[in-house]
Design a protein around this motif. Structure first.
Motif, PDB file in Angstrom:
ATOM      1  N   PRO A  20       0.830  -1.215   0.000  1.00  0.00           N
ATOM      2  CA  PRO A  20       0.000   0.000   0.000  1.00  0.00           C
ATOM      3  C   PRO A  20       0.855   1.251   0.000  1.00  0.00           C
ATOM      4  CG  PRO A  20       0.050  -0.968   2.193  1.00  0.00           C
ATOM      5  CD  PRO A  20       0.780  -1.922   1.296  1.00  0.00           C
ATOM      6  N   GLY A  21       0.227   2.363  -0.383  1.00  0.00           N
ATOM      7  CA  GLY A  21       0.914   3.650  -0.373  1.00  0.00           C
ATOM      8  C   GLY A  21       1.125   4.254  -1.737  1.00  0.00           C
ATOM      9  N   GLN A  81       2.052   7.043   2.654  1.00  0.00           N
ATOM     10  CA  GLN A  81       2.013   7.314   1.224  1.00  0.00           C
ATOM     11  C   GLN A  81       3.421   7.298   0.656  1.00  0.00           C
ATOM     12  OE1 GLN A  81      -0.071  10.876   0.174  1.00  0.00           O
ATOM     13  NE2 GLN A  81       0.409  10.709  -2.005  1.00  0.00           N
ATOM     14  N   LYS A  82       3.619   6.529  -0.422  1.00  0.00           N
ATOM     15  CA  LYS A  82       4.941   6.382  -1.025  1.00  0.00           C
ATOM     16  C   LYS A  82       5.029   7.058  -2.395  1.00  0.00           C
ATOM     17  CE  LYS A  82       5.818   1.972   1.287  1.00  0.00           C
ATOM     18  NZ  LYS A  82       4.575   1.926   2.054  1.00  0.00           N
ATOM     19  N   GLY A  83       3.928   7.095  -3.131  1.00  0.00           N
ATOM     20  CA  GLY A  83       3.960   7.697  -4.460  1.00  0.00           C
ATOM     21  C   GLY A  83       2.576   8.096  -4.903  1.00  0.00           C
ATOM     22  N   VAL A  84       2.494   8.945  -5.909  1.00  0.00           N
ATOM     23  CA  VAL A  84       1.206   9.411  -6.421  1.00  0.00           C
ATOM     24  C   VAL A  84       1.302   9.542  -7.938  1.00  0.00           C
ATOM     25  CG1 VAL A  84       1.840  11.835  -6.043  1.00  0.00           C
ATOM     26  CG2 VAL A  84      -0.569  11.191  -6.247  1.00  0.00           C
ATOM     27  N   ARG A 112       7.111  20.841  -4.168  1.00  0.00           N
ATOM     28  CA  ARG A 112       7.729  20.997  -2.850  1.00  0.00           C
ATOM     29  C   ARG A 112       7.062  20.091  -1.815  1.00  0.00           C
ATOM     30  NH1 ARG A 112       7.814  26.509  -4.544  1.00  0.00           N
ATOM     31  NH2 ARG A 112       5.820  26.867  -3.494  1.00  0.00           N
ATOM     32  N   TYR A 113       5.737  19.949  -1.903  1.00  0.00           N
ATOM     33  CA  TYR A 113       5.019  19.089  -0.955  1.00  0.00           C
ATOM     34  C   TYR A 113       5.476  17.631  -1.072  1.00  0.00           C
ATOM     35  CZ  TYR A 113       1.187  16.288   0.925  1.00  0.00           C
ATOM     36  OH  TYR A 113       0.452  15.352   1.611  1.00  0.00           O
ATOM     37  N   ASN A 154       7.643  15.371   1.852  1.00  0.00           N
ATOM     38  CA  ASN A 154       7.091  14.152   2.454  1.00  0.00           C
ATOM     39  C   ASN A 154       7.613  12.871   1.798  1.00  0.00           C
ATOM     40  OD1 ASN A 154       4.791  15.178   4.382  1.00  0.00           O
ATOM     41  ND2 ASN A 154       4.587  16.383   2.507  1.00  0.00           N
ATOM     42  N   ASP A 155       8.665  12.985   0.983  1.00  0.00           N
ATOM     43  CA  ASP A 155       9.310  11.827   0.356  1.00  0.00           C
ATOM     44  C   ASP A 155       8.292  10.997  -0.443  1.00  0.00           C
ATOM     45  OD1 ASP A 155      11.389  10.190  -0.343  1.00  0.00           O
ATOM     46  OD2 ASP A 155      11.244   8.928   1.446  1.00  0.00           O
ATOM     47  N   ILE A 156       7.556  11.681  -1.309  1.00  0.00           N
ATOM     48  CA  ILE A 156       6.545  11.037  -2.153  1.00  0.00           C
ATOM     49  C   ILE A 156       7.022  11.081  -3.598  1.00  0.00           C
ATOM     50  CG2 ILE A 156       4.152  11.136  -2.966  1.00  0.00           C
ATOM     51  CD1 ILE A 156       3.418  12.482  -0.330  1.00  0.00           C
ATOM     52  N   GLN A 157       7.101   9.919  -4.224  1.00  0.00           N
ATOM     53  CA  GLN A 157       7.490   9.864  -5.631  1.00  0.00           C
ATOM     54  C   GLN A 157       6.313  10.281  -6.511  1.00  0.00           C
ATOM     55  OE1 GLN A 157       9.566   6.337  -6.976  1.00  0.00           O
ATOM     56  NE2 GLN A 157      10.109   5.781  -4.864  1.00  0.00           N
ATOM     57  N   ARG A 158       6.627  10.928  -7.629  1.00  0.00           N
ATOM     58  CA  ARG A 158       5.577  11.440  -8.513  1.00  0.00           C
ATOM     59  C   ARG A 158       5.634  10.767  -9.875  1.00  0.00           C
ATOM     60  NH1 ARG A 158       4.545  17.615  -8.908  1.00  0.00           N
ATOM     61  NH2 ARG A 158       2.637  16.668  -9.732  1.00  0.00           N
ATOM     62  N   PHE A 159       4.450  10.487 -10.415  1.00  0.00           N
ATOM     63  CA  PHE A 159       4.318   9.959 -11.772  1.00  0.00           C
ATOM     64  C   PHE A 159       3.152  10.685 -12.437  1.00  0.00           C
ATOM     65  CE2 PHE A 159       5.831   6.576  -8.987  1.00  0.00           C
ATOM     66  CZ  PHE A 159       6.993   6.165  -9.624  1.00  0.00           C
ATOM     67  N   ARG A 160       3.091  10.581 -13.747  1.00  0.00           N
ATOM     68  CA  ARG A 160       1.978  11.176 -14.477  1.00  0.00           C
ATOM     69  C   ARG A 160       1.575  10.265 -15.629  1.00  0.00           C
ATOM     70  NH1 ARG A 160       3.610  13.887 -19.276  1.00  0.00           N
ATOM     71  NH2 ARG A 160       5.884  14.022 -19.496  1.00  0.00           N
TER      72      ARG A 160
END
Length: 428
Positions: free
Chosen positions: A161-162, A222-225, A240-241, A245-251
């Motif tokens: 999860p996350g 939460q690990k990624g979005v 920056r957010y 919070n050490d969140i990986q980003r994808f699109r």
């Protein structure tokens, strides 16, 4: 020629062949049948001479009484009209509350639990209504930082999860002019856990504050979005957010909704089929939507309603067969995996023991009526002063978690009138 057309043709020619005089006329009929059906002459003879088969109708008494079907219908409605496979998985969890609401004999209980998903679909068929409505509102592509965010196209096979998908759903009604409400949704790809929050205008400040509220409420880290290419997500405050919070980003790829199939499905089942397509553009409406999203609706969908998860993909020639796992609630899927925040999961599990899903469903219906009364029924014109207001963002703290809303003049509040007269019915 279709199979039914061939049958009708053979029945008609059989009568003509029976009433024919002489071998020459019968031979001519056989030649015509052979050419029409594209078959051998001997086969045409067998088809014409074969007597019509007698249709034996075997009638039997119905296995499931009407009372049990009416109870199943009420459970289906209270569970927000889920897919039959999810409904069957929800019945054992809802059974103690069903027995409190409707006394069931041991035989009726056995029949209800043994009813197949296909039978549920067939018996609930008369109650299902499909409504098609057009969704309004636009997603403007974000021009900044897009090249720095990697594209994600395959995200169904997640081991923990996350990892989330996020999107916004507009509540603009028939006109996307001015400032109006959005539903900000996030779904966990591993468990199916869904968080929703209503915001007034999808500015970067609103999105960041909403993401933080939902992150704190989730029973896992939460690990990624994964988001679309809208400018509400592709901006420096969101960058920056995520870094903080050490969140990986994808699109996703531009104009490819299939890349975010999970959140697109939740946009339909958790927003459109619940709230509808009316326009909401006031602080009061957003507060009412958050009162529903952050309380009863969140608990009903995550701890009482099972969902299915894709387990495997099998390629057969040019087609792909999808195999789904056992239907489970997001809470049960998190608990069985041994992952996530164990304290929050245990607290939610104990909370479920003290709650009645039918009472939650009734509260949801009551709050929906209040929300529908707050919809703006008047088509906004370009002369409305509130449409040209520059938002002055302030942090509002109420009974529900804080969110950011603009100060809107009383002219917009006066546009609210009428009441939603129809309810959206869905098939999951």
């Amino acid at each position: 020629m279709t199979l039914s057309a061939k049958r009708e043709y053979v029945i008609q020619m059989r009568t003509i062949y029976k009433n024919a005089n002489g071998k020459k006329e019968k031979s001519r009929i056989l030649e015509q049948v052979s050419q029409t059906l594209a078959c051998h002459r001997k086969h045409a003879i067998r088809v014409i001479r074969k007597p019509p088969a007698e249709v034996i109708c075997r009638l039997r008494d119905p296995i499931y009484p009407n009372r049990l079907i009416r109870i199943l219908e009420e459970v289906w409605i209270a569970a927000q009209r889920p897919w039959s496979v999810r409904l069957k998985a929800a019945l054992p969890l809802w059974l103690p509350h069903i027995k409190q609401k409707w006394p069931l004999s041991s035989e009726e209980e056995r029949l209800l639990l043994n009813m197949s998903a296909a039978t549920m679909d067939r018996r609930l068929g008369p109650y299902k209504t499909r409504l098609k409505r057009k969704v309004y509102g636009k997603t403007r592509p974000g021009r900044w930082l897009r090249q720095a965010i990697p594209i994600q196209t395959e995200s169904w096979n997640v081991p923990e999860p996350g990892w989330l998908e996020s999107d916004t759903v507009s509540h603009s009604g028939p006109n996307a002019f001015g400032t109006f409400a959005y539903s900000f949704n996030q779904v966990d790809l591993f468990s199916g856990w869904v968080e929703s929050l209503a915001i007034l205008g999808k500015s970067a400040v609103n999105i960041v504050l909403g993401a933080e509220i939902m992150r704190q409420a989730m029973p896992f880290k939460q690990k990624g979005v994964d988001t679309d290419n809208g400018d509400e997500f592709i901006n420096h405050p969101m960058k920056r957010y995520c870094e903080t919070n050490d969140i990986q980003r994808f699109r996703s790829r531009p104009n490819k909704k299939d890349d975010q199939a999970h959140i697109e499905q939740k946009n339909s089942t958790h927003v459109r089929q619940l709230i509808g397509w009316d326009r909401y553009d006031t602080e009061e409406a957003v507060a009412a939507m958050n009162d529903l999203y952050r309380n009863e609706w969140r608990l009903l969908t995550n701890i009482f309603l099972p969902s299915v998860k894709l387990a495997n993909k099998i390629r057969i020639g040019s087609r792909i067969k999808r195999v789904y796992g056992e239907a489970q609630t997001p809470l049960d899927r998190l608990r069985d995996s041994g992952l996530g925040d164990r304290e929050k999961i245990a607290a939610l599990y104990e909370q479920r023991k003290t709650m009645n899903p039918f009472e939650l469903s009734e509260i949801v219906e009551a709050k929906l009526i209040r929300i529908w009364k707050l919809s703006t029924r008047v088509r906004p014109s370009r002369e409305v002063p509130a449409a040209r207001i520059k938002p002055n963002w302030t942090l509002e703290i109420g009974d529900y978690p804080p969110y950011c809303v603009p100060r809107v003049s009383q002219d917009v509040a006066k546009m609210r009138s009428g009441h939603r007269k129809e309810r959206m019915l869905g098939t999951l």
